[in-house]
Design an enzyme around this catalytic site. Structure first.
Site, mmCIF file in Angstrom:
data_model
loop_
_atom_site.group_PDB
_atom_site.id
_atom_site.type_symbol
_atom_site.label_atom_id
_atom_site.label_comp_id
_atom_site.label_asym_id
_atom_site.label_seq_id
_atom_site.Cartn_x
_atom_site.Cartn_y
_atom_site.Cartn_z
ATOM 1 N N ASP A 75 0.855 -1.171 0.000
ATOM 2 C CA ASP A 75 0.000 0.000 0.000
ATOM 3 C C ASP A 75 0.895 1.226 0.000
ATOM 4 O OD1 ASP A 75 -2.527 -0.598 0.053
ATOM 5 O OD2 ASP A 75 -2.929 -0.125 2.137
ATOM 6 N N ASP A 118 -4.029 -2.070 5.054
ATOM 7 C CA ASP A 118 -4.536 -1.615 6.345
ATOM 8 C C ASP A 118 -6.046 -1.476 6.324
ATOM 9 O OD1 ASP A 118 -4.696 0.442 4.618
ATOM 10 O OD2 ASP A 118 -3.561 1.884 5.803
ATOM 11 N N ASP A 172 -8.690 -4.290 1.891
ATOM 12 C CA ASP A 172 -7.500 -5.101 1.575
ATOM 13 C C ASP A 172 -7.656 -6.556 2.001
ATOM 14 O OD1 ASP A 172 -6.091 -2.933 0.549
ATOM 15 O OD2 ASP A 172 -5.470 -2.299 2.538
#
Length: 1155
Positions: A506, A827, A831
């Site tokens: 990410d 997070d 996801d």
């Protein structure tokens, strides 16, 4: 704990257990006169439980019939929908007494004695104990023996009185070794369980939830929640208790963990207000009144049923199926940690421990739904055997151990047959004796001795230390990784990480600091490169801006004063929203008064942010009865919905598509190229009649008026570029997958070093990515993904499905010869699917939502990308530790088996005796695995490419080392065996009669053998052909201690071991020779290192074997059975009991020595 009935009671009253406090009252909460006494609430646990079992319309009906509405229920629970509870400790305690704590009691951990008792249940050990006791008894019984002369040489007079009396030593030695084995096993289990609970409670303490008390929004540990609390639920939460929705905005819940239905359920106050513990909030936000906690919540009820099932299982094995029937669909799988089996001895307790806080319904997730069915069946088959969490490496090793074991079995069988044939032919054919009945015991005694020799060969051959080595190495690594901010939830993740070839990370929070600040803004037709002075902005525009930001963001996002004087202000809640609120403060305005004027209850309609909309909108009713919609979101998406823009005078002027293109070029792209996230803030006024169709979002959020576009900076973490450089040097490709604008993403990727100017790489947006990987029918094709992923470095504006598709595409790809091993960091709730699909999922410990942590294998407690590099180092270290141990272990095995085998065939006796073998086994297995598995990792591990998924365990270099050292040791030992007595001028130990005392000759062989192993253990520290084997040896105190300790014990055994160890004391000169030969191992190691591996075509890499990836799931299921049997074959006691049995036979049949 007074409030929770014991597990047993619950088991009996599976349908109606509620805290003892309420039982006596017969359920009536209110007094006859309608007043409510201090201790009584207007509603009982039973009523609340019955209410929580209803859904949808039934539940609403019940609330209306019994309490008028939720407000009425709230009053009965003496709570307030706006201010929550008073937070007064006595009130909270009273609620705990009445309604229970938010805590599901774990099963009591087993005591040390129980674990000892369990270890004693091992069949092999039981046989061994019996054998030892009989052996002890027999040693005091002397049968009359006279006819030994006629039957051949049986220790003619060689045995003196003392030796005959020493028979009991054998039995005692066996019993002692049993005690050792049992204590070690029990201690291992005990410490493992203790560690696990520690880890568990740490995960639990970290889980907090937001509640309103005395009108203040505070975060409290989940365990402190009580019935009547007003909890704030938001996107990404895992609900810790049951409750009724009081106010909600677009709330969608994933209830699959309870119902097995994967569709998200929409919750609203007027249609379905029931929220259940253990479910995940996938969208929206709201407030709920807590109505059931701990064992009375839906999760608690299921666990209690599971607990009840487990208890009765001890009584009735069949209980398993009936328990499964009581449990709503997927919950029956909850004894499986996210589809990865829990860890051996602690499996059952673990599930309870995981639940220690009612809210931590951690493992309530269904197994990846697609394979739910088959997993469930497989589970049922397995439930009888406690399952270990099998890592890939353990699977490989167990297989290897079984193969070696089988080879050993064959060798030992051949040994026994050869010995027996030789004896029979020699005695009855060559010497022409006849079989006399009175000689039978003596002949049988010979056969028993041969059998013992055969067993000795087997004992050496079976490497039962292999699985132990993995466990030690993994446990050690996991403990140390905690210090490096990696909280490992699944043991095997640690080792898989060592093989990682790709990391999909990410951007926000992982590569960047996740501290958002607005640094540029375009407002009133002017692009300000610094935050403008409030005077430069038209007052009407400024008011609109402040309202739009304050009202159209979650009220949980706020900016608090810094903890330390002069520090940065604390950002609480969504970081992007905090950045915008900070912008309001920078403009010298305050958002709090606006929020007080328009409290959350007055928000007319909220379209919450989700990954599809990429925007958030809020509708409020203005005093004149009209509606105003505020909206904010990704600038290129929002600008498409804008038809007007505010000019310098605060007037709206039309905003045409070509104005939009102009703005994108002039404002948005320049901001994005500097790595800023661009966000557009807009509004729209709507007429009250006819009232707009609120559910038709496309009609409502359109024709907006743009107020401003801001550029938000999220600086790259200072340590990230270095960490990414290390990854690239280690052969790991880092890719960035983000929801951000492609220019922003590219700018950040360049800052981090993910892309370098001039390299051949591609950066794509989610839309383009999807267009390229789908065929005409819109189906995803693997060949199309294969064309893209090798060069893809940045995927921007990506949805969670894109991330999942990419990860799956890389994992399933077969264009490179190595199967890719992919790690993913995430997070957000969105996801989850990608984290689950990846080989290793990393969740953020600080910014991560509960859903993400739930789906992950490792939690990064400091949210820092550089901790991933540490995980790679530890993972590779585990792999290397096992290889070191293997190299050492196999050398010992090869040598010992050949020595025992050839020695037995040529001299009718094994040069290495059974008890000596036990000692060698102890060095080889337990101690060596401890010493070699605890080597700390070094930066050098990051200088090589990752091992592949299908890489053999034993590389060519290791094979060369094993055979090279094996040859050296065999030459030395055979030299000593056949001409040793002449070299040292001592009596030969060969062809000694039965029961003869230990000889110096064989003692020297034993001693040399052990010392060569000791020095070879130092050689085994390096497996890639390095020269300096002492490099970093003092960094590992365990290794030094074990080598020196073993040496000390060896001296004691040789000098004072006597009869039990078949050792005769040696003099100084003999010791020095033994040592000299041992040190020779180190010199010989240098010789071997000089031989180039490529020149040895005869070497084959061993220990191949598929690493079970997802594709090989089916084979895995069959292997699993085989491996389990294998593990049982390798159980610790098996060697010992063979010996015990033989001893008995020896003693039953041994005649007394001639007088």
């Amino acid at each position: 704990m007074s409030t929770t009935a014991t597990m047993g009671e619950m088991a009996n009253s599976a349908v109606e257990f509620y805290p003892k406090g309420t039982r006596g009252r017969g359920g009536g909460g209110g007094r006859a006169d309608g007043s409510i006494s201090g201790a009584d609430f207007g509603v009982t646990v039973k009523e609340l439980r019955e209410l929580m079992e209803l859904r949808g319309a039934d539940a609403l009906q019940k609330i209306q019939d019994s309490y008028r509405d939720t407000e009425g229920l709230c009053q009965r629970l003496l709570s307030s929908t706006t201010d929550g509870l008073s937070g007064d400790p006595t009130d909270l305690e009273r609620r705990r007494q009445t309604f229970g704590c938010n805590f599901i009691p774990p099963k009591k951990p087993k005591t040390f004695l129980e674990l000892v008792w369990e270890a004693l249940q091992d069949v092999t050990l039981i046989i061994l104990e019996v054998a030892a006791i009989i052996s002890l008894g027999l040693s005091f019984y002397q049968p009359p023996g006279k006819e030994s002369e006629a039957c051949g040489n049986v220790s003619a007079g060689a045995e003196d009185e003392g030796e005959a009396d020493a028979g009991w030593i054998e039995g005692a030695a066996i019993l002692l070794s049993v005690v050792c084995v049992v204590l070690v096993t029990a201690f291992n289990d005990w410490s493992k369980e203790k560690q696990f609970r520690g880890l568990q409670s740490r995960i639990e303490q970290e889980q907090k939830f937001t509640v309103v008390r005395k009108g203040n929004v505070i975060q409290i540990p989940v365990a402190d929640m009580v019935v009547g609390d007003m909890a704030q639920v938001k996107y990404g939460d895992l609900l810790p208790a049951d409750g009724v929705l009081v106010q909600g905005n677009d709330l969608k819940i994933d209830e699959s963990s309870l119902t097995g239905e994967s569709d998200h359920v929409r919750k609203s106050v007027d249609k379905d207000p029931m929220l259940l513990s253990g479910t995940h909030v996938m969208e929206g936000s709201g407030r709920m009144l807590v109505t059931a906690v701990g064992v009375n919540s839906q999760t608690g009820i299921i666990f209690t049923l599971l607990g009840a099932g487990e208890m009765e299982e001890d009584v009735k094995e069949k209980k398993e199926d009936s328990t499964q029937l009581l449990i709503p669909s997927d919950a029956s799988n909850s004894t499986v940690t996210n589809g990865k089996q829990a860890d051996g001895a602690v499996e059952n307790n673990q599930n309870k421990a995981k639940k220690q806080d009612g809210g931590v319904a951690m493992e309530m997730q269904p197994l990846k739904s697609a394979e739910g069915g088959e997993v469930e069946d497989r589970e049922k088959k397995k439930t009888s055997v406690p399952k270990k969490e099998k890592s890939v490496l353990q699977g490989k090793l167990t297989k290897l151990a079984v193969q070696i074991g089988k080879a050993g079995l064959v060798m030992s069988a051949i040994t026994v047959i050869i010995l027996m044939l030789y004896f029979v032919i020699n005695t009855f054919v060559v010497k022409g004796r006849t079989w006399l009945p009175e000689c039978t015991p003596i002949y049988i005694q010979y056969f028993v001795k041969f059998f013992i020799i055969g067993v000795t060969v087997l004992v050496v051959a079976v490497p039962e230390g292999l699985p132990l080595a993995v466990t030690i190495s993994l446990a050690y690594s996991v403990k140390k990784m905690m210090k490096d901010n990696n909280l490992v939830r699944h043991l095997d993740a640690c080792e898989t990480m060592g093989n990682a070839t790709a990391i999909c990370s990410d951007k926000t929070g992982t590569l960047t600091t996740n501290r958002m600040t607005v640094v540029q803004t375009y407002i009133g037709d002017v692009h300000h490169r610094l935050i403008p002075d409030p005077g430069q902005i038209n007052p009407r525009t400024l008011d609109l801006l402040v309202n739009a930001i304050a009202i159209n963001s979650a009220y949980t996002s706020k900016i608090l004063p810094p903890d330390v004087e002069g520090g940065l202000a604390k950002q609480v809640g969504n970081k992007t929203e905090c950045g915008l609120l900070g912008f309001v403060l920078d403009l010298q305005r305050d958002y709090a008064p606006v929020r007080e004027q328009v409290p959350e209850e007055k928000l007319y309609k909220v379209y919450t942010f989700n990954s599809v909309r990429k925007s958030m909108s809020t509708v409020i009713k203005l005093p004149d009865g009209t509606f105003r919609l505020y909206s904010k979101g990704a600038s290129e998406i929002m600008l498409k919905k804008c038809s007007y823009v505010l000019d310098a005078n605060g007037e709206a002027r039309s905003f045409r598509p070509r104005d939009r293109d102009e703005m994108v070029k002039q404002v948005i792209e320049p901001m994005a190229c500097e790595g800023l996230r661009t966000i557009c803030i807009a509004y729209r006024d709507l007429a009250p009649n006819p009232e707009p169709e609120w559910d038709n979002e496309a009609e409502i959020v359109t024709e907006l008026t743009c107020i401003t576009v801001v550029g938000i900076e999220d600086p790259v973490r200072p340590e990230v570029p270095e960490a990414i450089r290390k990854c690239q040097r280690a052969g790991i490709t880092v890719r960035m997958v983000t929801g951000d604008n492609i220019n922003t993403a590219r700018a950040i990727a360049a800052k981090c070093g993910i892309i370098h100017p001039g390299d051949d790489f591609i950066c794509l947006e989610g839309k383009e990515f999807n267009r390229r990987i789908r065929n005409e029918k819109g189906e995803i094709e693997q060949e199309r993904i294969d064309k893209i992923w090798p060069k893809l470095r940045v995927l921007a504006r990506s949805s969670p499905t894109d991330k999942h598709t990419l990860v799956k595409g890389i994992i399933d790809s077969s264009i490179v010869e190595q199967r890719q091993v992919v790690a993913v960091t995430g997070d957000g709730t969105n996801d989850g699917p990608a984290l689950k699909k990846a080989d290793v999922g990393f969740a953020m410990g600080i910014a991560g939502t509960d859903v993400a942590k739930e789906a992950s294998d490792i939690i990064l407690t400091d949210d820092n990308f550089s901790s991933i590099v540490k995980a790679v180092m530890w993972g590779r270290n585990v792999y290397d530790s096992i290889s070191k141990f293997l190299q050492f272990q196999l050398t010992v095995n090869v040598v010992a088996v050949i020595v025992a085998f050839t020695g037995a065939c040529i001299t009718q006796d094994s040069p290495l005796k059974a008890v000596q073998m036990l000692w060698v086994n102890l060095i080889m297995d337990t101690f060596a695995s401890l010493a070699l598995a605890t080597e700390p990792p070094t930066e050098a591990l990051l200088l090589r490419k990752p091992y592949g998924r299908n890489n053999p365990l034993i590389s060519l270099t290791m094979m060369k080392n094993i055979l090279g050292h094996g040859v050296y040791q065999l030459i030395i030992i055979f030299t000593l065996l056949f001409i040793g007595e002449r070299m040292f001028n001592i009596d030969s130990g060969r062809n000694a009669p039965l029961h003869s005392p230990p000889s110096e000759h064989y003692t020297i062989i034993f001693n040399t053998f052990v010392l060569m192993q000791l020095f070879n253990e130092i050689n085994a520290r390096k497996i890639h052909g390095e020269r300096n084997v002492f490099d970093g040896i003092f960094a590992n105190p365990i290794f030094c201690t074990i080598v020196l300790g073993t040496f000390a014990v060896q001296i004691v055994i040789v000098q004072w071991g006597g009869k039990p160890f078949s050792c005769a004391p040696l003099n100084m000169e003999q010791w020095l020779w033994c040592l000299f030969v041992g040190v020779g191992e180190l010199l010989w190691g240098q010789v071997i290192a000089t031989v180039p591996t490529e020149r040895l075509p005869c070497l084959k890499e061993a220990g191949l074997g598929l690493e079970p990836g997802e594709e090989e799931g089916e084979e895995l299921a069959e292997d699993e059975e085989e491996i389990d049997c294998a593990e049982r074959e390798l159980r610790r006691g098996q060697i010992l009991w063979f010996r015990g049995l033989n001893r008995i036979q020896t003693q039953v049949l041994s005649p007394a020595p001639p007088p």
